[in-house]
Design a protein around this motif. Sequence first.
Motif, PDB file in Angstrom:
ATOM      1  N   SER A  61      39.889  45.186  42.013  1.00 27.89           N
ATOM      2  CA  SER A  61      39.800  44.964  40.565  1.00 27.89           C
ATOM      3  C   SER A  61      38.397  45.277  40.056  1.00 27.89           C
ATOM      4  O   SER A  61      38.231  45.867  38.983  1.00 27.89           O
ATOM      5  CB  SER A  61      40.157  43.517  40.225  1.00 27.89           C
ATOM      6  OG  SER A  61      41.505  43.246  40.538  1.00 27.89           O
ATOM      7  N   PHE A  62      37.390  44.896  40.832  1.00 21.50           N
ATOM      8  CA  PHE A  62      36.007  45.179  40.438  1.00 21.50           C
ATOM      9  C   PHE A  62      35.789  46.685  40.312  1.00 21.50           C
ATOM     10  O   PHE A  62      35.162  47.161  39.354  1.00 21.50           O
ATOM     11  CB  PHE A  62      35.039  44.599  41.467  1.00 21.50           C
ATOM     12  CG  PHE A  62      33.586  44.763  41.108  1.00 21.50           C
ATOM     13  CD1 PHE A  62      32.886  43.734  40.514  1.00 21.50           C
ATOM     14  CD2 PHE A  62      32.918  45.962  41.357  1.00 21.50           C
ATOM     15  CE1 PHE A  62      31.545  43.884  40.166  1.00 21.50           C
ATOM     16  CE2 PHE A  62      31.584  46.126  41.020  1.00 21.50           C
ATOM     17  CZ  PHE A  62      30.893  45.087  40.418  1.00 21.50           C
ATOM     18  N   ILE A  63      36.312  47.426  41.271  1.00 20.47           N
ATOM     19  CA  ILE A  63      36.149  48.888  41.254  1.00 20.47           C
ATOM     20  C   ILE A  63      36.782  49.487  40.002  1.00 20.47           C
ATOM     21  O   ILE A  63      36.184  50.331  39.316  1.00 20.47           O
ATOM     22  CB  ILE A  63      36.764  49.502  42.535  1.00 20.47           C
ATOM     23  CG1 ILE A  63      35.955  49.067  43.763  1.00 20.47           C
ATOM     24  CG2 ILE A  63      36.821  51.025  42.441  1.00 20.47           C
ATOM     25  CD1 ILE A  63      36.608  49.412  45.086  1.00 20.47           C
ATOM     26  N   ILE A  64      37.983  49.018  39.662  1.00 22.13           N
ATOM     27  CA  ILE A  64      38.683  49.547  38.486  1.00 22.13           C
ATOM     28  C   ILE A  64      37.996  49.109  37.194  1.00 22.13           C
ATOM     29  O   ILE A  64      37.746  49.920  36.293  1.00 22.13           O
ATOM     30  CB  ILE A  64      40.151  49.074  38.499  1.00 22.13           C
ATOM     31  CG1 ILE A  64      40.898  49.699  39.691  1.00 22.13           C
ATOM     32  CG2 ILE A  64      40.845  49.431  37.181  1.00 22.13           C
ATOM     33  CD1 ILE A  64      42.280  49.133  39.923  1.00 22.13           C
ATOM     34  N   ASN A  65      37.671  47.823  37.107  1.00 17.91           N
ATOM     35  CA  ASN A  65      37.078  47.281  35.886  1.00 17.91           C
ATOM     36  C   ASN A  65      35.718  47.892  35.572  1.00 17.91           C
ATOM     37  O   ASN A  65      35.303  47.946  34.406  1.00 17.91           O
ATOM     38  CB  ASN A  65      36.950  45.767  35.986  1.00 17.91           C
ATOM     39  CG  ASN A  65      38.302  45.068  36.020  1.00 17.91           C
ATOM     40  OD1 ASN A  65      39.307  45.625  35.584  1.00 17.91           O
ATOM     41  ND2 ASN A  65      38.342  43.856  36.548  1.00 17.91           N
ATOM     42  N   ASN A  66      35.018  48.355  36.606  1.00 18.80           N
ATOM     43  CA  ASN A  66      33.691  48.940  36.409  1.00 18.80           C
ATOM     44  C   ASN A  66      33.703  50.471  36.509  1.00 18.80           C
ATOM     45  O   ASN A  66      32.644  51.096  36.623  1.00 18.80           O
ATOM     46  CB  ASN A  66      32.706  48.352  37.415  1.00 18.80           C
ATOM     47  CG  ASN A  66      32.367  46.911  37.124  1.00 18.80           C
ATOM     48  OD1 ASN A  66      31.506  46.612  36.311  1.00 18.80           O
ATOM     49  ND2 ASN A  66      33.073  45.995  37.799  1.00 18.80           N
ATOM     50  N   LYS A  67      34.934  51.024  36.458  1.00 12.93           N
ATOM     51  CA  LYS A  67      35.107  52.476  36.441  1.00 12.93           C
ATOM     52  C   LYS A  67      34.368  53.169  37.601  1.00 12.93           C
ATOM     53  O   LYS A  67      33.679  54.170  37.429  1.00 12.93           O
ATOM     54  CB  LYS A  67      34.629  53.055  35.098  1.00 12.93           C
ATOM     55  CG  LYS A  67      35.430  52.544  33.903  1.00 12.93           C
ATOM     56  CD  LYS A  67      34.921  53.130  32.602  1.00 12.93           C
ATOM     57  CE  LYS A  67      35.833  52.776  31.429  1.00 12.93           C
ATOM     58  NZ  LYS A  67      36.016  51.311  31.266  1.00 12.93           N
ATOM     59  N   LEU A  68      34.590  52.619  38.791  1.00 12.10           N
ATOM     60  CA  LEU A  68      33.937  53.160  39.992  1.00 12.10           C
ATOM     61  C   LEU A  68      34.918  53.901  40.905  1.00 12.10           C
ATOM     62  O   LEU A  68      34.594  54.213  42.048  1.00 12.10           O
ATOM     63  CB  LEU A  68      33.269  52.022  40.782  1.00 12.10           C
ATOM     64  CG  LEU A  68      32.076  51.340  40.128  1.00 12.10           C
ATOM     65  CD1 LEU A  68      31.646  50.112  40.931  1.00 12.10           C
ATOM     66  CD2 LEU A  68      30.908  52.309  39.984  1.00 12.10           C
ATOM     67  N   SER A  88      40.562  40.800  48.839  1.00  9.02           N
ATOM     68  CA  SER A  88      40.765  42.240  48.788  1.00  9.02           C
ATOM     69  C   SER A  88      41.112  42.693  47.374  1.00  9.02           C
ATOM     70  O   SER A  88      40.579  43.694  46.871  1.00  9.02           O
ATOM     71  CB  SER A  88      41.889  42.646  49.753  1.00  9.02           C
ATOM     72  OG  SER A  88      42.339  43.953  49.515  1.00  9.02           O
ATOM     73  N   GLU A  89      41.989  41.956  46.722  1.00 11.13           N
ATOM     74  CA  GLU A  89      42.389  42.315  45.363  1.00 11.13           C
ATOM     75  C   GLU A  89      41.216  42.224  44.389  1.00 11.13           C
ATOM     76  O   GLU A  89      41.094  43.023  43.454  1.00 11.13           O
ATOM     77  CB  GLU A  89      43.535  41.414  44.897  1.00 11.13           C
ATOM     78  CG  GLU A  89      44.853  41.649  45.637  1.00 11.13           C
ATOM     79  CD  GLU A  89      45.301  43.100  45.595  1.00 11.13           C
ATOM     80  OE1 GLU A  89      45.254  43.702  44.494  1.00 11.13           O
ATOM     81  OE2 GLU A  89      45.666  43.645  46.653  1.00 11.13           O
ATOM     82  N   SER A  90      40.327  41.252  44.617  1.00 11.92           N
ATOM     83  CA  SER A  90      39.169  41.112  43.730  1.00 11.92           C
ATOM     84  C   SER A  90      38.219  42.303  43.868  1.00 11.92           C
ATOM     85  O   SER A  90      37.599  42.725  42.886  1.00 11.92           O
ATOM     86  CB  SER A  90      38.436  39.805  44.025  1.00 11.92           C
ATOM     87  OG  SER A  90      37.777  39.841  45.282  1.00 11.92           O
ATOM     88  N   ILE A  91      38.123  42.843  45.064  1.00  8.80           N
ATOM     89  CA  ILE A  91      37.289  44.030  45.293  1.00  8.80           C
ATOM     90  C   ILE A  91      37.871  45.227  44.542  1.00  8.80           C
ATOM     91  O   ILE A  91      37.160  45.958  43.842  1.00  8.80           O
ATOM     92  CB  ILE A  91      37.189  44.335  46.797  1.00  8.80           C
ATOM     93  CG1 ILE A  91      36.395  43.236  47.502  1.00  8.80           C
ATOM     94  CG2 ILE A  91      36.541  45.701  47.039  1.00  8.80           C
ATOM     95  CD1 ILE A  91      36.438  43.328  49.007  1.00  8.80           C
TER      96      ILE A  91
END
Length: 356
Positions: free
Chosen positions: A229-236, A224-227
Amino acid sequence: MKVLQLIDSLETGGAERVAVNIANALATKIEGSYLCTTRVEGLLKDSIDGKVHFLFLNKQSTWHLKSILKFNAYVKKEEIQIIHAHASSFFLASIIRVFNKRVKIVWHDHYGNSMFLQNRKFKVLRLFSVYFNHIFSVNKQLEQWAKVNLKAKSVCFLPNFAVINNEPSKTNLFGEAGKRIICLANLREQKDHHNLLNAFKTVVENHGDWSLHLVGKDFNDPYSESIKSFIINNKLEKHVFIYGSQPDTFHILSQCNLAILSSKSEGLPLALLEYGLAKLPVIATQVGECTEVIDNYGLLVPPENSKELSKAIIQCVEDEELRNVNAMSYHAHIQNTYSETAQVKTILKVYNTICN
């Protein structure tokens, strides 16, 4: 006939929805339809029909003696003839069978990682399967696997079915109306949200007014945390929204325009059937029974291939007519092939056979 559906929780997962759907469907067709949840209640409790007898055990551990004795007494008192155990609840059902020789056990195999059956641990399951009068498997791979590896008297493939329940309309989705994509799946690795997010990242580059909505239980674990983080890191953050478990599935689906499952493994996902009932166009990966369910009524892509998934999404986003045609034909297909009437008829036939 008195039949009890046995399930570990009433959280909003596929197996849990199936257990509730079967209990509700049987409420007017047999003498007594019962549902028992062993460990946790949940949002689906509100979906149980008033005619269904409900029991919550609050089981604290595998060998929680108080719960076992309580359940055994309840089965005897209510004169339950069949325990229809879902997923891991086969263990408790088998223990009760030891104390009640006349009780029949039907086990419902909802195993989601059917693409990786070689990794399945089943020593305990095989040991207890000698008590199973019948096994329902949610896809044909699981059916064949059970025939080879387990000791039940009979096995058959039983497609899931979905129904539109009366649910409170409480979840209002973010994003622009008419441009919403839904993924109805608990945050588990087999659902491969990263595949979907990588594909959607490409979609946003050319269609930034579309949004993605993830609805399903959030276990607040490393996956869940990886999901997140992906959203934040890719500015989504303005394009992808996470809602957790919600009780009003069809209200949520009514606000969406395209539905996706990006799993790396599946059984027969109930979400695909719910997408069809909600008249949504569908994209899914070619795993489990997804290919059989969607047939030619939606778009299918290889699993773990975000490039092909993004192409399929963009095709639907850019072609409203394709979405509309696929949505209506898929809706008719689901109603005709995965109806409650057909599956309940099969279930009752099995019940009558093992009782007689």
